[in-house]
Design a protein around this motif. Sequence first.
Motif, mmCIF file in Angstrom:
data_model
loop_
_atom_site.group_PDB
_atom_site.id
_atom_site.type_symbol
_atom_site.label_atom_id
_atom_site.label_comp_id
_atom_site.label_asym_id
_atom_site.label_seq_id
_atom_site.Cartn_x
_atom_site.Cartn_y
_atom_site.Cartn_z
ATOM 1 N N VAL A 92 0.845 -1.203 0.000
ATOM 2 C CA VAL A 92 0.000 0.000 0.000
ATOM 3 C C VAL A 92 0.880 1.253 0.000
ATOM 4 O O VAL A 92 0.631 2.209 -0.734
ATOM 5 N N VAL A 93 1.913 1.232 0.847
ATOM 6 C CA VAL A 93 2.815 2.386 0.938
ATOM 7 C C VAL A 93 3.456 2.671 -0.417
ATOM 8 O O VAL A 93 3.477 3.825 -0.883
ATOM 9 N N ASP A 94 3.984 1.640 -1.063
ATOM 10 C CA ASP A 94 4.642 1.821 -2.358
ATOM 11 C C ASP A 94 3.669 2.390 -3.393
ATOM 12 O O ASP A 94 4.025 3.286 -4.163
ATOM 13 N N GLU A 95 2.449 1.874 -3.387
ATOM 14 C CA GLU A 95 1.456 2.342 -4.364
ATOM 15 C C GLU A 95 1.062 3.795 -4.089
ATOM 16 O O GLU A 95 0.889 4.594 -5.003
ATOM 17 N N PHE A 96 0.929 4.128 -2.798
ATOM 18 C CA PHE A 96 0.537 5.495 -2.455
ATOM 19 C C PHE A 96 1.640 6.487 -2.811
ATOM 20 O O PHE A 96 1.367 7.589 -3.308
ATOM 21 N N LEU A 97 2.892 6.126 -2.546
ATOM 22 C CA LEU A 97 4.008 7.017 -2.884
ATOM 23 C C LEU A 97 4.106 7.211 -4.399
ATOM 24 O O LEU A 97 4.405 8.317 -4.873
ATOM 25 N N ALA A 98 3.842 6.153 -5.142
ATOM 26 C CA ALA A 98 3.828 6.280 -6.606
ATOM 27 C C ALA A 98 2.707 7.212 -7.046
ATOM 28 O O ALA A 98 2.879 8.042 -7.952
ATOM 29 N N PHE A 99 1.547 7.087 -6.406
ATOM 30 C CA PHE A 99 0.428 7.982 -6.714
ATOM 31 C C PHE A 99 0.793 9.440 -6.414
ATOM 32 O O PHE A 99 0.515 10.342 -7.220
ATOM 33 N N LEU A 100 1.412 9.673 -5.251
ATOM 34 C CA LEU A 100 1.820 11.036 -4.899
ATOM 35 C C LEU A 100 2.783 11.616 -5.935
ATOM 36 O O LEU A 100 2.636 12.775 -6.354
ATOM 37 N N SER A 101 3.753 10.830 -6.341
ATOM 38 C CA SER A 101 4.733 11.287 -7.331
ATOM 39 C C SER A 101 4.052 11.685 -8.625
ATOM 40 O O SER A 101 4.337 12.750 -9.200
ATOM 41 N N ASN A 102 3.137 10.835 -9.098
ATOM 42 C CA ASN A 102 2.425 11.134 -10.344
ATOM 43 C C ASN A 102 1.545 12.372 -10.199
ATOM 44 O O ASN A 102 1.445 13.196 -11.111
#
Length: 612
Positions: A92-102
Amino acid sequence: MEVEGWDFLNSPPVKTVRFGGSVAETLDKLRKGDSSDYELLKHQLADPDIKDAQIISWLQEFRGCMTQLTKDHEQLIYTVLRLPWVGRSQAVVDEFLAFLSNLVSAQTVYLCACLKMVVSHFTPKRVTICEGGVDISDSEDEEDTDLPRNFDLCHQALQLIIRYVPSTSRFLMPILQDGFPFVQKSPRTLECYVHNLLRLTVYVPSIRRDVLELIVGQLLKLDVSASREEIEEAEENQNQSQNQDQPEEGLFDMDEDMTAEQPHRTNMMAHPVAERLDTLMVVLMAYIRDICNVDGSFHAERTKELYKDLLSVFDKLILPTHASGHVQYTLFYLCSFKLALAEAFLDHLWKVLQNPTQPAILRQAAAGYMGSFMARAKFVPVLTVRACLDLLLTWIHAYIDSQDSSGRQVCCDISLHGPFYAACQAVFYTLVFRHRAMLEANMKKGLEYLQSLNLERLVMCQLNPLKVCLPSVTSMFAAITRKYQVVFCYTIIERNNRQVLPVVRSSAGGDGVTTNTNPLDSFFPFDPYLLKRSGQLIEPLYQAWDDLAETDLLPPKTAQEAQKEDEDDFLSGETPHGDAMLGLTPSSYGSNVCSPNSVGSPPTAQHRAFKF
């Protein structure tokens, strides 16, 4: 799907249950005027029981349509940013950080919202306990064992955002200011927030000065709201209470757990504001230590840059703040790392004091800091103290010369001569504390040096500094200088006690004469440090009061004997006329000799003013 023969461990997860179409379909329907799925999407995202798999699925879909998530969809994005990603699985953390970056890359309009979201995790989350549908408890979860990991994730998120939006630092400070917890929050909450602010400055150094200013400003609010008297009284009351509750020895055994907790209790401050302040001072001093030392070795360049930032904050916030008791010790502690820092600090204070363009109140404060620092800092050697005294006395004598040559009547006008009196008091105070160190190595040379300061001219000038400076300081100064026969002050002090000389304070309501025993509103910023845990760093650096022998404090037996010993030419024919005597004080010098503990900042003095 057939259950029989299904390999659970090696099969992909079952698709999560959800309602409505995909994110892309939902946005498309909204454009066509159908908002039903859009509202349903927001409702599902706000579900407090949302599962990890659901979060990952949603975030992947949002990442696939970033260009469509314009400002028109801010409510939807705010809902996504409130997803409980901290404390969830690494996936979840990895996916959320990727979302934030995008998101910050494609839609910079959401930059501040993303920053606010991350900063909101700088403190322990709030826990609400309900019984019968009523909230009976709403407090910070201070025992959360995942806090270190959660904070690591927050800083990882901020570093990602900064990587994609280099201008992020320009938007951070207002968010950090707004997010600062109220100073009455728990010590743990304040500690976490300040720790994270300081950690942020390590990878965003451009905002360090502003962050230090924010933290020091909040610390000063705590510092000035808990006076020394209140802190000491709270400690005394707690000690008395513990003594009363202490069972008789051998009556019954203390529980082992209670015994184990005792050291922690004794390190806590009894006063709640002092406890918060102590907690934050520990964090700030640890930060100073870690910045100035790399792998156990002193780092000169990093220390120099930190000193510049802290000195800027000192000038802006600490120096103008009257009666702060502890926050200024951040600079005291930093200056202990290298003599060059202590000398630079004294030089800075000296420049403020002698600068006539500075407000008088700041010049007086600088003199107070200068005297208190020289008196109390063990790491400041005698050579440095002598060099500073030479500067102060040269300036003081030049000031007396200018007054003598002006042709005007000179009197104790504090509004005109405040910096002069503050400088005199700094000299007296420093000599009270450091005279022994000056004399120990070589008594003869030490006495020659004290004689060379021409202190007699200082105490006998018409500006009469012994009248204006604190009685506790002047009485100790008189006892010391009499012992070593440097200068005799008793006759002047007794005359000042017998007569209320014109001590003028100018104000909008007219000039007034006051009997205040602290007309300078004196303040010694490095009075003893009262906070227990952070005080452990200060104690080895601090010059505590070294009691003089009782004989040192004994005044002359009579005024007549003092007059014979002093032989003050200044007194001949200069006794004030009767019409200048506004009142008499029955006390003599002997009744004003204070105990060694009283040499420091006085309590607020009660005084009465006479208006002309």
